[in-house]
Structures are given as structure tokens and as C-alpha cells.
Design a protein around this motif. Structure first.
Motif, PDB file in Angstrom:
ATOM      1  N   HIS A 253     -47.719  62.548  16.159  1.00 65.58           N
ATOM      2  CA  HIS A 253     -46.691  63.491  15.711  1.00 65.58           C
ATOM      3  C   HIS A 253     -45.396  63.268  16.476  1.00 65.58           C
ATOM      4  O   HIS A 253     -44.308  63.294  15.909  1.00 65.58           O
ATOM      5  CB  HIS A 253     -47.170  64.914  15.912  1.00 65.58           C
ATOM      6  N   PHE A 254     -45.554  63.063  17.741  1.00 67.76           N
ATOM      7  CA  PHE A 254     -44.382  62.923  18.595  1.00 67.76           C
ATOM      8  C   PHE A 254     -43.537  61.716  18.174  1.00 67.76           C
ATOM      9  O   PHE A 254     -42.338  61.829  17.913  1.00 67.76           O
ATOM     10  CB  PHE A 254     -44.855  62.755  20.033  1.00 67.76           C
TER      11      PHE A 254
ATOM     12  N   LYS B 264     -58.745  63.820   9.707  1.00 70.75           N
ATOM     13  CA  LYS B 264     -58.469  63.978   8.284  1.00 70.75           C
ATOM     14  C   LYS B 264     -58.228  62.595   7.700  1.00 70.75           C
ATOM     15  O   LYS B 264     -58.206  61.610   8.429  1.00 70.75           O
ATOM     16  CB  LYS B 264     -57.249  64.865   8.086  1.00 70.75           C
TER      17      LYS B 264
ATOM     18  N   GLN C 109     -56.470  64.225  13.569  1.00 73.92           N
ATOM     19  CA  GLN C 109     -56.985  65.561  13.217  1.00 73.92           C
ATOM     20  C   GLN C 109     -58.280  65.463  12.448  1.00 73.92           C
ATOM     21  O   GLN C 109     -58.733  66.435  11.865  1.00 73.92           O
ATOM     22  CB  GLN C 109     -55.972  66.291  12.333  1.00 73.92           C
TER      23      GLN C 109
ATOM     24  N   GLU D 186     -47.556  58.999  11.214  1.00 70.94           N
ATOM     25  CA  GLU D 186     -48.075  60.157  10.505  1.00 70.94           C
ATOM     26  C   GLU D 186     -49.563  59.979  10.219  1.00 70.94           C
ATOM     27  O   GLU D 186     -50.352  60.920  10.332  1.00 70.94           O
ATOM     28  CB  GLU D 186     -47.299  60.330   9.197  1.00 70.94           C
TER      29      GLU D 186
ATOM     30  N   GLN E 258     -51.406  60.669  13.208  1.00 70.94           N
ATOM     31  CA  GLN E 258     -51.461  62.129  13.386  1.00 70.94           C
ATOM     32  C   GLN E 258     -52.611  62.711  12.561  1.00 70.94           C
ATOM     33  O   GLN E 258     -53.373  63.532  13.032  1.00 70.94           O
ATOM     34  CB  GLN E 258     -50.129  62.728  12.956  1.00 70.94           C
ATOM     35  N   HIS E 259     -52.718  62.267  11.345  1.00 72.67           N
ATOM     36  CA  HIS E 259     -53.743  62.811  10.459  1.00 72.67           C
ATOM     37  C   HIS E 259     -55.143  62.355  10.855  1.00 72.67           C
ATOM     38  O   HIS E 259     -56.073  63.161  10.900  1.00 72.67           O
ATOM     39  CB  HIS E 259     -53.455  62.418   9.012  1.00 72.67           C
TER      40      HIS E 259
ATOM     41  N   ALA F 161     -57.393  64.373  19.557  1.00 75.15           N
ATOM     42  CA  ALA F 161     -56.324  65.376  19.568  1.00 75.15           C
ATOM     43  C   ALA F 161     -55.068  64.802  20.204  1.00 75.15           C
ATOM     44  O   ALA F 161     -53.954  64.973  19.698  1.00 75.15           O
ATOM     45  CB  ALA F 161     -56.785  66.613  20.321  1.00 75.15           C
ATOM     46  N   GLU F 162     -55.280  64.093  21.293  1.00 74.96           N
ATOM     47  CA  GLU F 162     -54.146  63.471  21.967  1.00 74.96           C
ATOM     48  C   GLU F 162     -53.479  62.442  21.058  1.00 74.96           C
ATOM     49  O   GLU F 162     -52.251  62.378  20.965  1.00 74.96           O
ATOM     50  CB  GLU F 162     -54.636  62.821  23.273  1.00 74.96           C
TER      51      GLU F 162
ATOM     52  N   SER G 201     -53.462  62.398  17.849  1.00 77.99           N
ATOM     53  CA  SER G 201     -52.741  63.088  16.788  1.00 77.99           C
ATOM     54  C   SER G 201     -51.398  63.584  17.291  1.00 77.99           C
ATOM     55  O   SER G 201     -50.367  63.447  16.632  1.00 77.99           O
ATOM     56  CB  SER G 201     -53.590  64.250  16.281  1.00 77.99           C
ATOM     57  N   SER G 202     -51.452  64.135  18.471  1.00 77.77           N
ATOM     58  CA  SER G 202     -50.225  64.705  19.009  1.00 77.77           C
ATOM     59  C   SER G 202     -49.215  63.614  19.351  1.00 77.77           C
ATOM     60  O   SER G 202     -48.010  63.762  19.113  1.00 77.77           O
ATOM     61  CB  SER G 202     -50.602  65.555  20.212  1.00 77.77           C
TER      62      SER G 202
ATOM     63  N   LYS H  51     -49.762  55.362  25.958  1.00 75.72           N
ATOM     64  CA  LYS H  51     -50.589  56.569  25.956  1.00 75.72           C
ATOM     65  C   LYS H  51     -51.605  56.544  24.826  1.00 75.72           C
ATOM     66  O   LYS H  51     -52.737  57.016  24.974  1.00 75.72           O
ATOM     67  CB  LYS H  51     -49.699  57.799  25.792  1.00 75.72           C
TER      68      LYS H  51
END
Lengths: 156, 653
Positions: A82-83, A110, A108, A101, A104-105, A75-76, A78-79, A64
Motif C-alpha cells: 500500500h505504501f 485476497k 490481505q 496494489e 497489497q491484496h 500483513a506487513e 500488504s502494508s 523490507k
């Protein structure tokens, strides 16, 4: 490793002694508490199911992630980061977790630590692309270690 | 006024020196002054103390002699300073030397001249006026003491009232908004269901059209073979007859398919919920009139049956564990766990038999773990709802909980959790709640759950443990935080902390629900079942395919606002029960604050934490340098994007 579980049994408190072959990619304390949940230390059915479930999950997630990277869907990404971070952290797969992580950042928009904004989408994507390579390597490493761990016939 | 009596009293009061010549002096004239006046009128003292020039002041010429020879005769002391202090209390003023032009003093360098407008040689009677200012040496001080606090208290009272009013306003506003939030959530969920179902319908229609289209094309292909199109096929052609005449699916069909693919239900719902979460965050900026929601969004309720189900489920007393169910595992549990589509390991090396794991007792191999974990619970084992979208975490968490001999149920997202709580299928004693989940995040779920279960401990289970995150969790009614990756010890500690009543030897071993702090329980019963609609929705009853598109099912009556329940104020119960105690008794508002949500302006550890969590700060510090997480804003809005296929079903349930 006929003595593995013997060791564990006898040295419950001393973390990692029972699992010398897991390397530094895996936080022994975290992983061991999952191993402790195994009803049968020869079969290790519980932890095995968790670990192999994780493999499956991680591989799906990587697919994915690749797709999302292609779609430039931060966004995907990042998510997904996170997952996978959550699952890998639960198993104590420290390195994978840390890389996730970062994804994830970056996702975003960042910086690595998630504290500063990084408006450059391309930069974020390229960073993710780079870290994705790393995390896959890290994953491959722990996968190897864990598969070996579980493949070792439990003789007793 | 009987002067004679007064004189007598005055004489008794002061001293033997007060004679009948002071008949005009009232009881309240200070003896001190009477004596002083008498001293001044004694000519033998003239060299030492006498009236000043003009009789408007008096002068102590010889300080030393006055102190040593005169004062002791008239007072019980021989202290000039005391004498002066007394005079000062009566508002006498020393005439300052520099007030007089050049001469150091007209009475000599050591002279003390005292003056009071009412204390004059020729005005005996005006002594009474002096007592007006200073009736007694001590009373004035007391009066001031009394007055000052009284004013202060008034001030504080008014401030308190104002503050309380403000608080009340805030609480009301908060209630409104919370209510609105729930309503919105419900609506969103409703919409999601609707859209999803609609989506399904569209897909079915598309499928049908495709088949028709295919038939059409087939017929065209067959046509040239002289096989005159069957009337049956011909009759269907109008369905797709504006498609181009080629061998591809009709372009409108293709477009429709693409559209369907683009507008995925998942992305839609995520956006909405994200928005909702953002709104939640800024709710204080809102100025929605209190009745807005109920007025515009609350069609009459028709579904009272669910209320019954709810109240039955919510009847805490009737929901204790089945008798004899002491192993802490409820049939529902294993049943449920079997339903969870955990992916089995792909390698087939693992015995596919989860059942033995579900039974903590009767497994000899548990010996070692059992040694680690002495039974900690009393007669009843607590039941825990584990809300976690990551199946691995859920599995491990369940396992730990089972090892602790807790009954475990899992929910895969906030929505499922709310439904489970709401359905009353299981009464849980504690909820472990992940934060970031698809469909409904943990914080929003908590807000919903708090509406009808203000008392149940909810522990956030998350890796997002920055201080502001944690503050948010507490603000929205969560009781504690269990940092991820959780450890067995951490989990156990949390359980022990929040399930104290279940502990072995606890005072109330038989009470299934947590003992409520005073005032909680009564609110439970009449509480309108806010989240019920979701259960309804989730039961899949809400789809109204026949509903015309212009008429949103969300407002068409398939859901109802709890506000409509008779006997409740339009803005629902929370303002109602907030106001009553506050008006009657403005002070104990905060202490009796039953609803954790109301406390959002309080320090987190007071929120909904009647049992007290003094450790919660410690919990936070325990979080060993948790990784710095996402920006809270982003995180708050972040919902999981399309969940993994396996967990999709959670939405449907």
C-alpha cells in the motif's frame, strides 16, 4: 534535449509531448504536473527531489518486502504494498503502482483484485514472491528512464 | 326549544312547501327530506310516488313522471339521479328487488323503493333522527375530511415522536460511543507513550546491565591473572550474579533483550489501534451504559492549564492571520517544513535549499505556473493542514497547495494532526487527510478533530475510494474525498469548494474560519477540549516511571476526561446539546444538527456539510474507475506497521 522544456512550455496542454522518452510505464499527465511544480525547468530541483526521494523509498521498501516475505508476514507485505502504491501512483508510475496494489491484496490474502478471499497463505506468499520480481523489474525500468531524464544536461 | 322559531327557520331554510304541520321539524332537519315527505303525503302524487306498503318505505312508481313533473315542482332540479344521491347521503337505501321473494317488484318493474328506518309514514318526528346522521349534504364529507387527516396527523405525530426518540437515543448512544472512542483513543495513545517510554527505560536498564555484565565477565577473565577482583567490581556482581559463568552475556539478560525486541512498541500500538478501529466499526452493537466511560475512565482533572491553552487556541475570532500576512505563507509553515525529515536525494545533485520553494511569491521562475493559477483567494489566504504519512505525497501535496497560495502545514499521521489542531498553534481552514497512516488513521483522527472542530472541512485524501470506503469517510465526519493520486485540478476544485469564503470576491473575505451554519459557533466555546489529553501526552509529560506497574498511568490521573469539566453532563456536551433542542422542539432536530457525527444515519452529503456539497456524488463518479481497493474491514483496521524510521518521530512529537 535542449528543446525539452521549450516544447513543454509551448505545448502545455498536450500531455506527454515534452517527455517522449518516459515510455508507457509512466503516466505522463500525472508526472507532468509534478514537473510543472519545478520552479526552474533546467534545474528541476523539486521534481528531482521527489523522484529521487521515491527511489530511496522504493529501494527501502523492497528490502523490507524481501524481509517480510522471508518472515511470511503477509500483513506487513500488504502494508508495504500500500505504501509504495501511494508513492508510485503519485508519480504516475502506473505499472509499479499496479503491482504494488497486487501485493497489497495478496498480503490481505485476497486475489489480485482484492475482491475474493484466498485463505491459502502459501499461495499468497508465492504470488507475492512472483510479483515482487516483476515490480522490481518495473521499478528498475522507470528508474532508468527517470534517471536518464534527470541526468540529461539541461542545456539552455 | 322554541318550536315556533324553529319551524320558522326551517321553513325559511327549506322552501315554501314546508308548512306549520312540520312544526316538530328542527332547523337541522334536511329540507330535502321534509319536501320528500310532503310529496309523499300529497295524495295527488300517489300514482307516481307514495309510501310503500306498511309505510316503512316509499316508492317512486313512475320514474319518468316523477322526474319530469314532480321533482321540478319541489326542487330546483329535475334530476332523478340527484334526488337519489341526496337520499343516499341521508343513508337511505334502495330496496333491492331480489330482496323480495319472486316478484320483480310489487310496485312494478320500474319502481324505485327507498327505505330508511326513521323515515316512515307514521313517524313524522323521527325525521330529526335522520338529520343526526346527515345534518347537511356537505358537512359530513367535510367532517370526514377533517377527521381523517387529524387521525393521520396524530398517527404521524406519534410515529414522529417515536422516531425522534429513537433518533435521540441513537444520537445519545452515538455520542456516548464517540466519546468513549475518543477516550479510548486517548488512553491508547497514553498507553503507547507509556509503553514506548517504558521500552526506552528498559533499554537503558538493559544497556546498563549489559555493561555491568561485561564488566563482570572482564573481571572473571582478569581474575585468573591473580588480579584479585577489585572490590568495586565485586560489589556490583550481585546485580547479575545469577548468570552462568561463561564468557557470554548472562542468559537472563539475553532473554530480556529478546523480549524487548519482540514486544516492539510499534506492533503493540498497531494492534491496539486496530482493535479500536474495529470497535469503532461495530460501535452500534455496543450497549455501553452512557456513564460507563466517565465513571470508570475519568479520573478528576487536574490539568486545567491546558484548557486555557485550548480555549485560547480555539477562539476563532482571535486567530485570524497576522495582519499584512497576505502571501499565504506563515512562518510556522516553513519552519515546520524544515523540521520534516524529508530524505534528501541521495545523489547530492540537488541544491539543498528548500526555502525558495516555500515562498510562492518573489520567484520569477514561477511565472509559468502563475499564469496557470490566477490568484484565487481574497485578502486572506486559507491555511491547510496536510496530513499524510508518505513524505513524497506530502511534499507534492504541499507544493501544490503552495502553488495555490495556501498556507501549508503538514502532519505525518493522525496523531500529529490532532495535536496540531488541538494545540491551537495554527488555525487551519481545511484539512487534507490521508486515511491509512501509522499511529492514528485518518478516519479516527477525523473523529477526534470533530469533537472540537465540528466545522472545519476535512477532505479525505486516499486511493481507497470504493463506495463503501467513501461512505465511511462521510459517516465519520469527513466532508469530501480527493482521490489519490491527486491532481492539481482536483485539489484546486476541492479547495475552492470548501474554502468558498476565501475566494476572491467572496462575501466574507475577512473571516478566517469558515462561516458556520447557524448554531455552530456557540457550541465551540464551551466545548470541552476532548483531544487535549493527546497534546498533553504528546508533550511527553505523561510518563510516570515511578508509577508502580499495577497502577496504570492511564487511569492514574495523568489524563483527564473532558467530562469532568464543571457544568457539563457526565456524558459530555454532545448529548447535552442534542437533548435540549430536541426536547423543546422535536421537529428541527436534523436541520439544526450541528455535529457532523450525529448525522451518521443521514445521507453522506448532509453530514456536516452546511455549505452543501451537491457535487460530492460527482466527485465519486469522477474517480475514474479507481482501483478496487482493500476490503473495507481490513482497511479500517489497517494501520501502518512500524513506520519508516524517518517518520517515527511523529509519534513522539
Amino acid at each position: 534535449m535542449p528543446s525539452r522544456h521549450e516544447e513543454e512550455r509551448s505545448e502545455e496542454g498536450s500531455v506527454g509531448d515534452g517527455l517522449p522518452d518516459l515510455g508507457d510505464s509512466i503516466d505522463a499527465l500525472t508526472f507532468e504536473q509534478i514537473l510543472e511544480m519545478d520552479d526552474d525547468e533546467d534545474e528541476r530541483e523539486f521534481s528531482k527531489s521527489i523522484v529521487f526521494g521515491f527511489f530511496e523509498q522504493a529501494e527501502e521498501t523492497f528490502v523490507k518486502m524481501d524481509k517480510a516475505l522471508e518472515d511470511r508476514d503477509l500483513a506487513e507485505l500488504s502494508s508495504l504494498g500500500h505504501f509504495l502504491k501511494g508513492s508510485s501512483a503519485t508519480l504516475g508510475l502506473t505499472k509499479v503502482k499496479e503491482s504494488c496494489e497486487k501485493i497489497q491484496h495478496y498480503g490481505q490474502q485476497k486475489d489480485e483484485a482484492g475482491t475474493t478471499d484466498e485463505p491459502d497463505e502459501d499461495l499468497c506468499l508465492s504470488r507475492i514472491k512472483a510479483i515482487l520480481v516483476v515490480v522490481k523489474e518495473e521499478y528498475a525500468e522507470v528508474e532508468k528512464v527517470l534517471k536518464k531524464f534527470y541526468a540529461t544536461p539541461a542545456a539552455s | 326549544m322554541d318550536k315556533g322559531d324553529m319551524a320558522g327557520s326551517a321553513a325559511n331554510n327549506s322552501s315554501d312547501f314546508v308548512s306549520s304541520s312540520w312544526s316538530r321539524s328542527s332547523l337541522f332537519t334536511a329540507p330535502h327530506l321534509i319536501i320528500t315527505r310532503r310529496m309523499l303525503e300529497d295524495p295527488s302524487y300517489d300514482a307516481i310516488v307514495r309510501w310503500g306498503e306498511g309505510g316503512e318505505s316509499f316508492v317512486v312508481l313512475e320514474n319518468e313522471k316523477f322526474t319530469k313533473s314532480i321533482l321540478p315542482k319541489h326542487f330546483k332540479h329535475s334530476n332523478f339521479a340527484s334526488f337519489v344521491r341526496q337520499l343516499n347521503k341521508y343513508d337511505f337505501h334502495k330496496v333491492r328487488q331480489n330482496n323480495e321473494d319472486n316478484a320483480p317488484s310489487q310496485y312494478g318493474p320500474n319502481a324505485w323503493e327507498f327505505k330508511h328506518p326513521e323515515f316512515q309514514a307514521n313517524k313524522k318526528d323521527s325525521l330529526d333522527n335522520i338529520r343526526r346522521k346527515a345534518p347537511a349534504p356537505r358537512k359530513p364529507a367535510q367532517a370526514i375530511d377533517d377527521q381523517y387527516p387529524a387521525q393521520q396527523i396524530d398517527l404521524i405525530n406519534s410515529q414522529l415522536m417515536a422516531t425522534q426518540q429513537q433518533l435521540q437515543h441513537l444520537s445519545e448512544r452515538y455520542q456516548d460511543l464517540a466519546q468513549g472512542h475518543v477516550v479510548l483513543l486517548q488512553q491508547v495513545v497514553q498507553l503507547q507513550k507509556f509503553v514506548k517510554n517504558h521500552d526506552g527505560v528498559m533499554h537503558r536498564v538493559m544497556g546498563f546491565l549489559h555493561s555491568v555484565d561485561a564488566q563482570r565477565r572482564n573481571s572473571r577473565i582478569e581474575g585468573p591473572f591473580g588480579n584479585n577482583a577489585a572490590p568495586g567490581i565485586g560489589s556490583r556482581e550481585p546485580l547479575s550474579n545469577d548468570g552462568p559463568v561463561d564468557d557470554h552475556p548472562a542468559s537472563p539478560l539475553q532473554q530480556a533483550s529478546e523480549l524487548l525486541g519482540e514486544i516492539s512498541v510499534d506492533s503493540l500500538q498497531n494492534k491496539e489501534l486496530e482493535q479500536l478501529s474495529a470497535d469503532l466499526q461495530f460501535r452500534n452493537d455496543y450497549s455501553t451504559p452512557p456513564n460507563d466511560h466517565s465513571a470508570t475512565m475519568a479520573p478528576p482533572s487536574e490539568t486545567s492549564s491546558t484548557h486555557i491553552g485550548y480555549s485560547a487556541g480555539n477562539d476563532l475570532d482571535s486567530m485570524v492571520y497576522p495582519v499584512g500576512h497576505t502571501n499565504g505563507i506563515d512562518p510556522i509553515n516553513s519552519e515546520h517544513i524544515n523540521n520534516i525529515p524529508y530524505a534528501l536525494p541521495p545523489h547530492g545533485m540537488i541544491p539543498v535549499n528548500p526555502m525558495p520553494e516555500m515562498v510562492p511569491e518573489g520567484n520569477a521562475n514561477l511565472g509559468r505556473k502563475k499564469g496557470l493559477m490566477e490568484p484565487i483567494w481574497g485578502m486572506n489566504k486559507p491555511r491547510v493542514l496536510l496530513v499524510e504519512d508518505d513524505k513524497m505525497c506530502a511534499k507534492i501535496g504541499s507544493k501544490f497547495l503552495q502553488a495555490f497560495e495556501c498556507g501549508v502545514e503538514t502532519a505525518r499521521d493522525g496523531l500529529e494532526a490532532v495535536n496540531k489542531i488541538n494545540n491551537g498553534a495554527g488555525q487551519y481552514d481545511l484539512i487534507l487527510m490521508d486515511i491509512i497512516m501509522p499511529n492514528l488513521d485518518g478516519v479516527s483522527a477525523t473523529v477526534c478533530i470533530r469533537e472540537f472542530r465540528p466545522d472545519i472541512p476535512i477532505v479525505a485524501m486516499t486511493s481507497n475510494i470504493r463506495t463503501d470506503d467513501i461512505d465511511m469517510y462521510f459517516r465519520y465526519g469527513m466532508n469530501d474525498v480527493l482521490p489519490k493520486p491527486f491532481t492539481k485540478e482536483g485539489m484546486l476544485k476541492s479547495l475552492q469548494k470548501h474554502l468558498a469564503s476565501f475566494l476572491k470576491g467572496a462575501q466574507f473575505p475577512n473571516s478566517a474560519p469558515m462561516p458556520h451554519p447557524g448554531g455552530f459557533a456557540p457550541q465551540n466555546a464551551p466545548h470541552p477540549p476532548l483531544g487535549l489529553n493527546m497534546a498533553q501526552l504528546s508533550a511527553g509529560q505523561s510518563l510516570k516511571d515511578e508509577t508502580s506497574p499495577g497502577k496504570s498511568p492511564a487511569t492514574a490521573g495523568s489524563w483527564h476526561s473532558p467530562n469532568q469539566i464543571p457544568g457539563h453532563s457526565p456524558v459530555g456536551h454532545p448529548p447535552g446539546y442534542m437533548q435540549a433542542p430536541m426536547r423543546d422542539n422535536p421537529y428541527p432536530m436534523t436541520p439544526t444538527h450541528p455535529h457532523p457525527q450525529h448525522g451518521y444515519q443521514l445521507p453522506p452529503n448532509q453530514i456536516g456539510q452546511p455549505r452543501g456539497t451537491p457535487q460530492h456524488r460527482r466527485v465519486m463518479s469522477d474517480m475514474s474507475g479507481g482501483p478496487s481497493e482493500e476490503h473495507p474491514d481490513v482497511k479500517r483496521q489497517r494501520m501502518f506497521p512500524p513506520p519508516p524510521p524517518g517518520s517515527q518521530g511523529g509519534f513522539q512529537q
